[in-house]
Design an enzyme around this catalytic site. Sequence first.
Site, PDB file in Angstrom:
ATOM      1  N   ARG A 284       0.828  -1.265   0.096  1.00 34.84           N
ATOM      2  CA  ARG A 284      -0.004  -0.084  -0.133  1.00 34.84           C
ATOM      3  C   ARG A 284       0.750   1.369   0.062  1.00 34.84           C
ATOM      4  O   ARG A 284       1.902   1.354   0.645  1.00 34.84           O
ATOM      5  CB  ARG A 284      -0.945   0.039   1.259  1.00 34.84           C
ATOM      6  CG  ARG A 284      -2.075  -1.088   1.276  1.00 34.84           C
ATOM      7  CD  ARG A 284      -3.093  -1.047   2.205  1.00 34.84           C
ATOM      8  NE  ARG A 284      -3.750  -2.312   2.429  1.00 34.84           N
ATOM      9  CZ  ARG A 284      -4.660  -2.383   1.665  1.00 34.84           C
ATOM     10  NH1 ARG A 284      -5.187  -1.816   0.347  1.00 34.84           N
ATOM     11  NH2 ARG A 284      -5.287  -3.596   1.778  1.00 34.84           N
ATOM     12  N   ASP A 285       0.560   2.124  -0.926  1.00 33.75           N
ATOM     13  CA  ASP A 285       0.979   3.474  -0.943  1.00 33.75           C
ATOM     14  C   ASP A 285       1.067   4.202   0.344  1.00 33.75           C
ATOM     15  O   ASP A 285      -0.345   4.200   0.957  1.00 33.75           O
ATOM     16  CB  ASP A 285       0.622   4.472  -1.962  1.00 33.75           C
ATOM     17  CG  ASP A 285       1.403   5.603  -2.317  1.00 33.75           C
ATOM     18  OD1 ASP A 285       2.031   5.567  -3.384  1.00 33.75           O
ATOM     19  OD2 ASP A 285       1.558   6.437  -1.655  1.00 33.75           O
TER      20      ASP A 285
ATOM     21  N   ASN B 216       4.581   6.300 -13.563  1.00 35.16           N
ATOM     22  CA  ASN B 216       4.980   7.564 -13.737  1.00 35.16           C
ATOM     23  C   ASN B 216       6.518   7.425 -14.061  1.00 35.16           C
ATOM     24  O   ASN B 216       7.263   6.850 -13.610  1.00 35.16           O
ATOM     25  CB  ASN B 216       5.153   8.560 -12.399  1.00 35.16           C
ATOM     26  CG  ASN B 216       3.412   8.774 -12.043  1.00 35.16           C
ATOM     27  OD1 ASN B 216       2.816   8.779 -12.827  1.00 35.16           O
ATOM     28  ND2 ASN B 216       3.225   8.944 -10.603  1.00 35.16           N
TER      29      ASN B 216
ATOM     30  N   VAL C  72      10.221   8.104  -6.799  1.00 32.55           N
ATOM     31  CA  VAL C  72      11.197   6.986  -6.480  1.00 32.55           C
ATOM     32  C   VAL C  72      11.301   6.249  -7.571  1.00 32.55           C
ATOM     33  O   VAL C  72      10.913   5.884  -8.601  1.00 32.55           O
ATOM     34  CB  VAL C  72      10.265   6.167  -5.384  1.00 32.55           C
ATOM     35  CG1 VAL C  72      11.031   4.879  -5.094  1.00 32.55           C
ATOM     36  CG2 VAL C  72       9.707   6.891  -4.141  1.00 32.55           C
TER      37      VAL C  72
ATOM     38  N   HIS D  52       7.478   1.266 -10.772  1.00 31.82           N
ATOM     39  CA  HIS D  52       6.328   0.986 -10.090  1.00 31.82           C
ATOM     40  C   HIS D  52       5.108   1.174 -10.821  1.00 31.82           C
ATOM     41  O   HIS D  52       5.128   2.269 -11.426  1.00 31.82           O
ATOM     42  CB  HIS D  52       6.251   1.312  -8.601  1.00 31.82           C
ATOM     43  CG  HIS D  52       6.461   2.726  -8.621  1.00 31.82           C
ATOM     44  ND1 HIS D  52       7.685   3.504  -8.614  1.00 31.82           N
ATOM     45  CD2 HIS D  52       5.652   3.774  -8.379  1.00 31.82           C
ATOM     46  CE1 HIS D  52       7.700   4.692  -8.466  1.00 31.82           C
ATOM     47  NE2 HIS D  52       6.628   4.952  -8.346  1.00 31.82           N
TER      48      HIS D  52
ATOM     49  N   HIS E  41       1.392   1.982 -10.052  1.00 36.85           N
ATOM     50  CA  HIS E  41       0.420   2.296  -8.955  1.00 36.85           C
ATOM     51  C   HIS E  41      -0.922   1.866  -9.623  1.00 36.85           C
ATOM     52  O   HIS E  41      -1.265   1.942 -10.890  1.00 36.85           O
ATOM     53  CB  HIS E  41      -0.021   4.172  -9.356  1.00 36.85           C
ATOM     54  CG  HIS E  41       1.200   4.898  -8.909  1.00 36.85           C
ATOM     55  ND1 HIS E  41       1.346   5.636  -7.479  1.00 36.85           N
ATOM     56  CD2 HIS E  41       2.373   5.127  -9.366  1.00 36.85           C
ATOM     57  CE1 HIS E  41       2.391   5.977  -7.513  1.00 36.85           C
ATOM     58  NE2 HIS E  41       3.057   6.129  -8.502  1.00 36.85           N
TER      59      HIS E  41
HETATM   60  P1  AMP Z   1       6.053   8.026  -7.790  1.00 35.77           P
HETATM   61  O1  AMP Z   1       5.789   9.558  -7.466  1.00 35.77           O
HETATM   62  O2  AMP Z   1       5.348   7.606  -9.086  1.00 35.77           O
HETATM   63  O3  AMP Z   1       7.452   7.799  -7.875  1.00 35.77           O
HETATM   64  O4  AMP Z   1       5.537   7.535  -6.852  1.00 35.77           O
HETATM   65  C1  AMP Z   1       6.069   6.991  -5.662  1.00 35.77           C
HETATM   66  C2  AMP Z   1       5.156   6.578  -4.525  1.00 35.77           C
HETATM   67  O5  AMP Z   1       5.881   5.954  -3.293  1.00 35.77           O
HETATM   68  C3  AMP Z   1       4.532   7.937  -3.890  1.00 35.77           C
HETATM   69  O6  AMP Z   1       2.940   7.833  -4.309  1.00 35.77           O
HETATM   70  C4  AMP Z   1       4.567   7.792  -2.470  1.00 35.77           C
HETATM   71  O7  AMP Z   1       3.606   8.098  -1.661  1.00 35.77           O
HETATM   72  C5  AMP Z   1       5.039   6.205  -2.240  1.00 35.77           C
HETATM   73  N1  AMP Z   1       6.063   6.099  -1.128  1.00 35.77           N
HETATM   74  C6  AMP Z   1       7.193   6.714  -0.671  1.00 35.77           C
HETATM   75  N2  AMP Z   1       7.693   6.030   0.205  1.00 35.77           N
HETATM   76  C7  AMP Z   1       6.843   5.001   0.509  1.00 35.77           C
HETATM   77  C8  AMP Z   1       6.902   4.026   1.501  1.00 35.77           C
HETATM   78  N3  AMP Z   1       7.700   3.640   2.317  1.00 35.77           N
HETATM   79  N4  AMP Z   1       5.903   3.224   1.533  1.00 35.77           N
HETATM   80  C9  AMP Z   1       4.756   3.017   0.644  1.00 35.77           C
HETATM   81  N5  AMP Z   1       4.717   4.001  -0.416  1.00 35.77           N
HETATM   82  C10 AMP Z   1       5.816   4.936  -0.433  1.00 35.77           C
END
Ligand code: AMP
Length: 114
Positions: free
Chosen positions: A29-30, A87, A96, A100, A102
């Site tokens: 989960r995000d 993304n 990140v 991934h 979403h």
């Molecule tokens: P993006 O912006 O597409 O790179 O998505 C990165 C996602 O990772 C964001 O929606 C963050 O909320 C999520 N995120 C960052 N750190 C964590 C974590 N430790 N556990 C779960 N989700 C995370």
Amino acid sequence: MSETIFSKIIRHEIPADIVYEDADVLGFRDVNPQAPVHVLFIPKQALATLNDATPEQASLLGKLLLAAAAYAKREGLAERGYRAVINCNEDGGQTVFHIHVHLLAGRKMHWPPG
Ligand code: AMP
């Protein structure tokens, strides 16, 4: 590829709410959900962005999407529908740098996304 927070989740060094796992893919989960259901699907193998994917990783990319769809079906989300998003880099909103998907579900999605 440089170390990211997702590498630590794969190695169980930091906690995550893991809701899906198979040989190649982890789903959790995000922490900052953008919908009632917001799960991230990541490959256990390192891959920073969609730009970095090679033809040899075509199957891995497919596995990410199939994992998201399998989870959606398992959780009863598939029929109403959902959004699966990757993304890429700055304009795509990537923060990140471990690729991934979403999976967003549980509410009506808007288009264009903005
Ligand atoms: P993006 O912006 O597409 O790179 O998505 C990165 C996602 O990772 C964001 O929606 C963050 O909320 C999520 N995120 C960052 N750190 C964590 C974590 N430790 N556990 C779960 N989700 C995370």
